[in-house]
Motif scaffolding. Sequence first.
Motif, PDB file in Angstrom:
ATOM      1  N   ASP A 193      19.960  11.816  11.054  1.00 58.67           N
ATOM      2  CA  ASP A 193      19.574  10.993  10.095  1.00 58.67           C
ATOM      3  C   ASP A 193      17.874  11.105  10.259  1.00 58.67           C
ATOM      4  N   PHE A 194      17.194  10.813   9.130  1.00 56.81           N
ATOM      5  CA  PHE A 194      15.885  10.486   8.877  1.00 56.81           C
ATOM      6  C   PHE A 194      15.500   9.341   8.503  1.00 56.81           C
ATOM      7  N   SER A 195      14.621   8.385   8.828  1.00 54.90           N
ATOM      8  CA  SER A 195      14.424   7.284   7.902  1.00 54.90           C
ATOM      9  C   SER A 195      12.751   7.076   8.375  1.00 54.90           C
ATOM     10  N   LEU A 196      12.101   6.159   7.543  1.00 57.80           N
ATOM     11  CA  LEU A 196      10.703   5.769   7.827  1.00 57.80           C
ATOM     12  C   LEU A 196      10.472   4.537   8.357  1.00 57.80           C
ATOM     13  N   PHE A 197       9.599   4.466   9.356  1.00 61.66           N
ATOM     14  CA  PHE A 197       9.486   3.045  10.222  1.00 61.66           C
ATOM     15  C   PHE A 197       7.914   2.710   9.808  1.00 61.66           C
ATOM     16  N   TYR A 198       7.656   1.500   9.669  1.00 64.57           N
ATOM     17  CA  TYR A 198       6.358   0.989   9.572  1.00 64.57           C
ATOM     18  C   TYR A 198       5.999  -0.249  10.747  1.00 64.57           C
ATOM     19  N   PHE A 199       4.843  -0.003  11.065  1.00 60.92           N
ATOM     20  CA  PHE A 199       4.492  -0.961  12.178  1.00 60.92           C
ATOM     21  C   PHE A 199       3.123  -1.095  12.405  1.00 60.92           C
ATOM     22  N   ALA A 200       2.187  -1.153  11.411  1.00 67.49           N
ATOM     23  CA  ALA A 200       0.824  -0.608  11.139  1.00 67.49           C
ATOM     24  C   ALA A 200      -0.136  -1.601  11.888  1.00 67.49           C
ATOM     25  N   ASN A 201      -1.160  -1.112  12.560  1.00 69.34           N
ATOM     26  CA  ASN A 201      -2.106  -1.630  13.203  1.00 69.34           C
ATOM     27  C   ASN A 201      -3.121  -2.218  11.946  1.00 69.34           C
ATOM     28  N   ASP A 202      -3.363  -3.612  11.712  1.00 67.17           N
ATOM     29  CA  ASP A 202      -4.142  -4.267  10.770  1.00 67.17           C
ATOM     30  C   ASP A 202      -5.461  -4.754  11.154  1.00 67.17           C
ATOM     31  N   SER A 203      -5.991  -3.942  12.420  1.00 64.70           N
ATOM     32  CA  SER A 203      -7.244  -4.520  12.851  1.00 64.70           C
ATOM     33  C   SER A 203      -8.330  -3.892  11.902  1.00 64.70           C
ATOM     34  N   GLN A 204      -8.022  -2.756  11.077  1.00 63.83           N
ATOM     35  CA  GLN A 204      -9.167  -2.698  10.216  1.00 63.83           C
ATOM     36  C   GLN A 204      -9.189  -3.416   9.036  1.00 63.83           C
ATOM     37  N   ALA A 205     -10.332  -4.053   8.541  1.00 64.36           N
ATOM     38  CA  ALA A 205     -10.463  -4.791   7.126  1.00 64.36           C
ATOM     39  C   ALA A 205     -10.385  -4.133   5.977  1.00 64.36           C
ATOM     40  N   VAL A 206      -9.202  -3.952   5.502  1.00 62.59           N
ATOM     41  CA  VAL A 206      -9.104  -3.232   4.224  1.00 62.59           C
ATOM     42  C   VAL A 206      -8.806  -4.230   3.398  1.00 62.59           C
ATOM     43  N   GLN A 207      -9.457  -4.373   2.301  1.00 58.08           N
ATOM     44  CA  GLN A 207      -9.342  -5.407   1.472  1.00 58.08           C
ATOM     45  C   GLN A 207      -8.159  -5.289   0.321  1.00 58.08           C
ATOM     46  N   ARG A 208      -8.041  -3.867  -0.175  1.00 58.55           N
ATOM     47  CA  ARG A 208      -7.122  -3.617  -1.218  1.00 58.55           C
ATOM     48  C   ARG A 208      -6.075  -2.585  -0.756  1.00 58.55           C
ATOM     49  N   ASP A 209      -5.055  -2.423  -1.565  1.00 57.75           N
ATOM     50  CA  ASP A 209      -4.076  -1.357  -1.173  1.00 57.75           C
ATOM     51  C   ASP A 209      -3.413  -1.328   0.080  1.00 57.75           C
ATOM     52  N   ARG A 210      -3.414  -2.563   0.601  1.00 58.30           N
ATOM     53  CA  ARG A 210      -2.833  -2.485   2.237  1.00 58.30           C
ATOM     54  C   ARG A 210      -1.200  -1.935   2.461  1.00 58.30           C
ATOM     55  N   TYR A 211      -0.739  -2.282   1.197  1.00 56.74           N
ATOM     56  CA  TYR A 211       0.767  -1.870   1.001  1.00 56.74           C
ATOM     57  C   TYR A 211       1.225  -0.621   0.293  1.00 56.74           C
ATOM     58  N   GLN A 212      -0.005   0.036   0.007  1.00 59.12           N
ATOM     59  CA  GLN A 212       0.221   1.437  -0.784  1.00 59.12           C
ATOM     60  C   GLN A 212       1.178   2.261   0.237  1.00 59.12           C
ATOM     61  N   LEU A 213       0.960   2.743   1.367  1.00 56.84           N
ATOM     62  CA  LEU A 213       1.672   3.629   2.049  1.00 56.84           C
ATOM     63  C   LEU A 213       3.261   2.964   2.253  1.00 56.84           C
ATOM     64  N   LEU A 214       3.431   1.626   2.339  1.00 65.40           N
ATOM     65  CA  LEU A 214       4.720   1.233   2.377  1.00 65.40           C
ATOM     66  C   LEU A 214       5.513   1.599   1.228  1.00 65.40           C
ATOM     67  N   LEU A 215       4.956   1.205  -0.131  1.00 57.54           N
ATOM     68  CA  LEU A 215       5.654   1.378  -1.141  1.00 57.54           C
ATOM     69  C   LEU A 215       5.526   2.724  -1.730  1.00 57.54           C
ATOM     70  N   ASP A 216       4.573   3.488  -1.527  1.00 58.92           N
ATOM     71  CA  ASP A 216       4.761   4.941  -1.869  1.00 58.92           C
ATOM     72  C   ASP A 216       5.600   5.808  -0.888  1.00 58.92           C
ATOM     73  N   GLY A 217       5.737   5.459   0.123  1.00 62.64           N
ATOM     74  CA  GLY A 217       6.399   6.036   1.341  1.00 62.64           C
ATOM     75  C   GLY A 217       7.915   5.671   1.121  1.00 62.64           C
ATOM     76  N   ALA A 218       8.311   4.460   0.529  1.00 59.16           N
ATOM     77  CA  ALA A 218       9.815   3.942   0.431  1.00 59.16           C
ATOM     78  C   ALA A 218      10.105   4.776  -1.029  1.00 59.16           C
ATOM     79  N   ARG A 219       9.168   5.067  -2.115  1.00 63.70           N
ATOM     80  CA  ARG A 219       9.765   5.694  -3.225  1.00 63.70           C
ATOM     81  C   ARG A 219       9.957   7.348  -2.766  1.00 63.70           C
ATOM     82  N   PHE A 220       9.225   7.673  -1.978  1.00 61.39           N
ATOM     83  CA  PHE A 220       9.542   9.083  -1.536  1.00 61.39           C
ATOM     84  C   PHE A 220      10.756   9.401  -0.646  1.00 61.39           C
TER      85      PHE A 220
END
Length: 355
Positions: free
Chosen positions: A2-29
Amino acid sequence: MDFSLFYFANDSQAVQRDRYQLLLDGARFADDNDFTAVWTPERHFHPFGGLYPNPAVTGAALATITERVQIRAGSVVAPLHHPLRIAEEWSVVDNLSGGRVGLSFASGWHATDFALRPENYADRRQRTVEYIDQVRRLWRGEPVECVDGVGKTCELAAYPRPVRAELPVWLTSAGGVETFRNAGRAGVGVLTHLLGQEPSELAGKIAAYREEIAARPDADGWPGHVVLMVHTFLADDEDTARAVVREPLRDYLRSSLNLLLGSQLDGKRRVDPAALAPEDVDFIVDRSFDRYFDDGGLLGTVSKVDKMVERFAALGVDEIACLIDFGIPAGTVLAGLPHLNRLRSRHAHVPAAAR
């Protein structure tokens, strides 16, 4: 496998917007392409993993945008919570998802996290085992004994009632064989990784886990379930993949050093990362990168990592949880997911006997 997606991001970079784009779009995929699950972690008080302080919150968000994929915690740090709170929060997610919840429980990685419940730090491992049992009983609708605000003993049940009759459970292990054995004795799965343990060592721990599972009087032929988290990025050619992952993975490994080397065990650090010379840190990071790219993750091309999937299967792994958010730009990660889906399709129907 079985294959699944796992998230454990390093948030040390100061990103102001769309921080959860990869989580949400990856989950849809994952939902659209027959992946087994999406796992989100629990982290506190450190930029490493800082996007995910509560997996029930991210799980609830994923439950509302998906229809089929399993929504899992990797992990709930059990001693930081009351079992009633765990059961009730995740019952909400179970209802939102129509019965797709699963939880892996961990005893905690860093003493600082226990600012939330300092009284549970000393016996956190025993607390975890106890809390798993209580959460499973609450999930089934059984009450548990509690002490209220005036010191009176009472019995409380969890609400709302979940959709899923039985809660799928794993125990998270950083590599200790006794944790594998405890998972087997408890009749739950294991979630683990290759940070700090070699594949050959993992095989022996999985064998010990299977022995404990088989010894349970209620095993009924269930062999257990082992999930292995690995860093993942696939591209058209190996040189492209190496170029894409080199700096993000090195930064990720560097950021994680404080947790991996500097975790406080019973108030004492194993290694103080601040005491290491810069060249020593660079050496550790470079060696770790080479190891992960060559032999510790799904990094490169589909044809290259085919052998890694077969190797993991031979060790006794049932599911690969693909850690995809280790610093590569979200658009690049999402563009590479079709390669991962090709890999999943090639291994999706490996007979259990072949493992």
